[in-house]
Design a protein around this motif. Structure first.
Motif, PDB file in Angstrom:
ATOM      1  N   MET A   1       0.839  -1.194   0.000  1.00 34.86           N
ATOM      2  CA  MET A   1       0.000   0.000   0.000  1.00 34.86           C
ATOM      3  C   MET A   1       0.880   1.251   0.000  1.00 34.86           C
ATOM      4  N   ILE A   2       0.457   2.229  -0.742  1.00 36.40           N
ATOM      5  CA  ILE A   2       1.162   3.503  -0.805  1.00 36.40           C
ATOM      6  C   ILE A   2       1.109   4.168   0.571  1.00 36.40           C
ATOM      7  N   LYS A   3       2.255   4.663   1.027  1.00 32.40           N
ATOM      8  CA  LYS A   3       2.318   5.354   2.326  1.00 32.40           C
ATOM      9  C   LYS A   3       2.011   6.836   2.165  1.00 32.40           C
ATOM     10  N   ALA A   4       2.457   7.423   1.046  1.00 26.91           N
ATOM     11  CA  ALA A   4       2.208   8.842   0.774  1.00 26.91           C
ATOM     12  C   ALA A   4       2.445   9.110  -0.707  1.00 26.91           C
ATOM     13  N   VAL A   5       1.600   9.982  -1.283  1.00 20.85           N
ATOM     14  CA  VAL A   5       1.777  10.453  -2.653  1.00 20.85           C
ATOM     15  C   VAL A   5       1.977  11.955  -2.560  1.00 20.85           C
ATOM     16  N   LEU A   6       3.139  12.413  -2.998  1.00 21.20           N
ATOM     17  CA  LEU A   6       3.456  13.836  -2.923  1.00 21.20           C
ATOM     18  C   LEU A   6       3.132  14.517  -4.239  1.00 21.20           C
ATOM     19  N   ILE A   7       2.351  15.600  -4.149  1.00 24.24           N
ATOM     20  CA  ILE A   7       1.988  16.385  -5.322  1.00 24.24           C
ATOM     21  C   ILE A   7       2.324  17.846  -5.046  1.00 24.24           C
ATOM     22  N   GLY A   8       2.482  18.611  -6.111  1.00 21.05           N
ATOM     23  CA  GLY A   8       2.760  20.040  -5.973  1.00 21.05           C
ATOM     24  C   GLY A   8       3.478  20.532  -7.208  1.00 21.05           C
ATOM     25  N   SER A  12       8.458  22.506  -5.329  1.00 20.68           N
ATOM     26  CA  SER A  12       7.798  22.345  -4.022  1.00 20.68           C
ATOM     27  C   SER A  12       8.549  21.377  -3.116  1.00 20.68           C
ATOM     28  N   GLY A  13       9.437  20.568  -3.675  1.00 22.03           N
ATOM     29  CA  GLY A  13      10.245  19.666  -2.857  1.00 22.03           C
ATOM     30  C   GLY A  13       9.807  18.217  -2.885  1.00 22.03           C
ATOM     31  N   LYS A  14       9.065  17.813  -3.906  1.00 19.70           N
ATOM     32  CA  LYS A  14       8.524  16.451  -3.954  1.00 19.70           C
ATOM     33  C   LYS A  14       9.606  15.383  -3.881  1.00 19.70           C
ATOM     34  N   THR A  15      10.654  15.534  -4.656  1.00 21.49           N
ATOM     35  CA  THR A  15      11.707  14.510  -4.678  1.00 21.49           C
ATOM     36  C   THR A  15      12.524  14.532  -3.393  1.00 21.49           C
ATOM     37  N   THR A  16      12.952  15.698  -2.970  1.00 23.20           N
ATOM     38  CA  THR A  16      13.742  15.817  -1.739  1.00 23.20           C
ATOM     39  C   THR A  16      12.974  15.285  -0.543  1.00 23.20           C
ATOM     40  N   ARG A 151      11.401  26.593   4.889  1.00 27.26           N
ATOM     41  CA  ARG A 151      11.482  25.559   5.921  1.00 27.26           C
ATOM     42  C   ARG A 151      12.484  24.496   5.518  1.00 27.26           C
ATOM     43  N   GLU A 152      13.030  23.840   6.507  1.00 28.31           N
ATOM     44  CA  GLU A 152      14.033  22.801   6.266  1.00 28.31           C
ATOM     45  C   GLU A 152      13.357  21.481   5.890  1.00 28.31           C
ATOM     46  N   PRO A 153      13.932  20.749   4.932  1.00 28.54           N
ATOM     47  CA  PRO A 153      13.359  19.475   4.507  1.00 28.54           C
ATOM     48  C   PRO A 153      13.129  18.481   5.650  1.00 28.54           C
ATOM     49  N   ALA A 154      14.060  18.358   6.575  1.00 28.07           N
ATOM     50  CA  ALA A 154      13.902  17.391   7.676  1.00 28.07           C
ATOM     51  C   ALA A 154      12.681  17.731   8.535  1.00 28.07           C
ATOM     52  N   GLU A 155      12.487  19.020   8.800  1.00 26.77           N
ATOM     53  CA  GLU A 155      11.332  19.479   9.586  1.00 26.77           C
ATOM     54  C   GLU A 155      10.023  19.167   8.837  1.00 26.77           C
ATOM     55  N   LEU A 156      10.032  19.404   7.524  1.00 26.35           N
ATOM     56  CA  LEU A 156       8.851  19.148   6.711  1.00 26.35           C
ATOM     57  C   LEU A 156       8.525  17.654   6.651  1.00 26.35           C
ATOM     58  N   ALA A 157       9.544  16.823   6.511  1.00 23.42           N
ATOM     59  CA  ALA A 157       9.333  15.371   6.461  1.00 23.42           C
ATOM     60  C   ALA A 157       8.696  14.885   7.760  1.00 23.42           C
ATOM     61  N   GLU A 158       9.151  15.416   8.886  1.00 22.83           N
ATOM     62  CA  GLU A 158       8.566  15.050  10.186  1.00 22.83           C
ATOM     63  C   GLU A 158       7.110  15.497  10.269  1.00 22.83           C
ATOM     64  N   GLU A 159       6.815  16.694   9.774  1.00 26.67           N
ATOM     65  CA  GLU A 159       5.434  17.186   9.786  1.00 26.67           C
ATOM     66  C   GLU A 159       4.526  16.303   8.932  1.00 26.67           C
ATOM     67  N   ILE A 160       5.014  15.912   7.781  1.00 31.60           N
ATOM     68  CA  ILE A 160       4.232  15.024   6.906  1.00 31.60           C
ATOM     69  C   ILE A 160       3.991  13.694   7.613  1.00 31.60           C
ATOM     70  N   LEU A 161       5.034  13.150   8.197  1.00 31.49           N
ATOM     71  CA  LEU A 161       4.930  11.862   8.891  1.00 31.49           C
ATOM     72  C   LEU A 161       3.850  11.910   9.961  1.00 31.49           C
TER      73      LEU A 161
END
Length: 166
Positions: A1-8, A12-16, A151-161
């Motif tokens: 199952m897909i965990k997350a689909v990033l769009i933008g 916007s930072g989809k790959t990073t 915003r920093e990528p690590a902070e954003l990844a945690e927020e998404i999680l």
């Protein structure tokens, strides 16, 4: 199952963020633009130039369809993949995360001398137009929206999680 689909939109930072999020989740990352390039045997910009946008969009839809059927990690879609109605239907019920970015941050990240085919002529105004046209679709498809500006990528990844549906 897909965990997350990033769009933008572009920049916007989809790959990073996709790679970071996949690492946090302990799953693999997949990018439909990379899938399209692998299928075509050439970069996205060459597909646009040599075969046209319609052909690229066909390949992109095939990549989205295949990735949603096969992949069980984090998936990043090309910025325009959501324009296709079938892709929109396929994304219904998926954990879609809209990475919202302002024009100035997107321009900084993408660069104005970029190889992105839809931004060749008057890149700043093209990017602005593209972002405005796609925003309602991104917003409608998303179960989670994250603002990425300054915003920093690590902070954003945690927020998404934390914000992903369980």
């Amino acid at each position: 199952m897909i965990k997350a689909v990033l769009i933008g939109p572009p920049g916007s930072g989809k790959t990073t963020l996709g790679r970071l999020l996949a690492g946090l989740l302990g799953v693999s990352f997949r990018d439909t633009d990379a899938d399209v390039e692998a299928t075509a045997g050439k970069p996205v910009s060459d597909i646009f130039i040599e075969e046209g946008e319609d052909r690229f969009r066909e390949l992109e839809l095939l990549a989205v369809r295949k990735a949603l059927a096969e992949h069980d990690g984090v998936l990043a879609l090309g910025g325009g993949a959501v324009l296709n109605e079938e892709a929109q239907r396929l994304l219904a019920g998926q954990p879609v995360v809209y990475l919202q970015v302002g024009l100035s941050d997107a321009v900084q990240r993408v660069g104005l001398a970029s190889a992105r085919p839809l931004l060749v002529l008057s890149p700043r105004s093209q990017l602005k137009k593209l972002m405005e046209e796609r925003r309602p679709i991104y917003e409608r498809l998303a179960v989670l929206t994250v603002v990425t500006d300054k915003r920093e990528p690590a902070e954003l990844a945690e927020e998404i999680l934390k914000g992903l549906p369980s």
